[in-house]
Design an enzyme around this catalytic site. Sequence first.
Site, short mmCIF file in Angstrom:
data_model
loop_
_atom_site.label_atom_id
_atom_site.label_comp_id
_atom_site.label_asym_id
_atom_site.label_seq_id
_atom_site.Cartn_x
_atom_site.Cartn_y
_atom_site.Cartn_z
N TYR A 150 0.82 -1.21 0.00
CA TYR A 150 0.00 0.00 0.00
C TYR A 150 0.86 1.26 0.00
O TYR A 150 1.94 1.29 0.55
CB TYR A 150 -0.93 0.01 1.22
CG TYR A 150 -1.96 -1.10 1.19
CD1 TYR A 150 -2.31 -1.71 -0.01
CD2 TYR A 150 -2.58 -1.53 2.35
CE1 TYR A 150 -3.26 -2.72 -0.05
CE2 TYR A 150 -3.53 -2.55 2.32
CZ TYR A 150 -3.86 -3.14 1.12
OH TYR A 150 -4.79 -4.14 1.10
N GLU A 207 -18.79 -0.35 22.15
CA GLU A 207 -19.76 -0.02 21.10
C GLU A 207 -20.25 1.43 21.16
O GLU A 207 -20.89 1.90 20.22
CB GLU A 207 -20.93 -1.01 21.13
CG GLU A 207 -20.48 -2.40 20.65
CD GLU A 207 -21.48 -3.50 20.94
OE1 GLU A 207 -22.25 -3.35 21.91
OE2 GLU A 207 -21.48 -4.50 20.20
#
Length: 420
Positions: free
Chosen positions: A322, A398
């Site tokens: 990358y 979360e």
Amino acid sequence: MNAPDTPFAFDAAITQAADKVEPRVVAWRRDLHQNPELGNREVRTAKVVADHLRSLGFDSIKEKVAHTGVVGVLKGGLPGPVVALRADMDALPVAEEVDVPFKSKVRTQWNGMDCGVMHACGHDAHTAILMGVAEVLAGMRAKIPGTVVFLFQPAEETPPVGEEGGARMMVEQGCLKNPDVQAVFGLHITSIYPTGMIGYRSGAMMASADRFRIFLKGVQTHGAMPWRGIDPIVVGAQVVLGLQTIVSRRMDITKEPSVVTVGVFQGGVRQNIIPDDVKLEGTIRTFDEGQRVEVQEHVKHITEMIAAAGGAKAQVFIDKGYDVTVNHPGLTAWSVPVLGRLAGEGNVGVVDKICGSEDFSCFQQAVPGFFYFVGCTPPDKDAATAAPNHSPRFYVDEDCLKVGVKTLSALALDWLASNG
Ligand SMILES: [Zn+2]
Ligand SMILES: [Zn+2]
């Protein structure tokens, strides 16, 4: 025309809609977490995503982009430019060790090896967040001044050996064309910051990552009579040390840092035999495309010269990975106040460069892009010692999901409103 006249116009609506969709985003994330899929194998995940976009009445939904990617287009009710949002969908060949009710028990084959599968990099959260953003924006589409392209990307953690995939393949297949995307935003959750914190950096933020493979050929001989052969182990040892002089002696470290690491050194079968061959493998990390080429050339040159000095032959292969993840400076400066408004100004800060790499860089090469980090370590844990991304113990608070939904939604809408 009832276009919003200030960039703040959407904030209240976004916050309200993000609160409303939050329980579903959590449920999507848990479902994806329990059913993780590896790169180019995100078949179930892609179906969950595409079904959701269909239920929201998207204008177009392309499936099987770069194998398993999904590209959804949501046209607003008002004319305007085109912005893209990206989430990656793939998991890692890691056996989960986190004790949650939705723990992954999935096992599969990866590059011919049996392995567990876990969303150990948080791409389940990214996918659930972007599904949440889709719901938020679809709910206010009449007021949206432009078009939003949703990029659900496979294989960020690289496809299996021998396959193409990921962001590069999506771009090659035209995911940023028709409609022509003018800016792209993406995020990554990270355990190194507490939940609620957002980190960014203008310019080079994440490294390029290239693999190198070196094959040294000597001449086999008895370990007691080294003069009758060429010892590739001694040459290999000198190569390892020679490569360490690249960063310390050859690179201008005042410009950007870089890393050269040898991670594999293989050769020999017995204590008293000098072998024919040695294999070395390693990784190169840089933050500048010019320096990247420079380091690659040094790796090749130093290896070949040291091998020649020892009478051995060297073959050097550089496998390009990358590119540098570069946040567009103008877009970054524009984005920071938006993040501050939605996440709280005190929660947004500049981060150090990260030697990991990301194929979000492929999108950024095509159009100006901004990539940022969202903390996911719960307040009762120490982010400095929390299990990092890719660990079998990587844990996601979360509460970070809503931060992601709000900020991505706001970046998209504000950008459209400001660039119409
Ligand atoms: Zn990762
Ligand atoms: Zn990742």
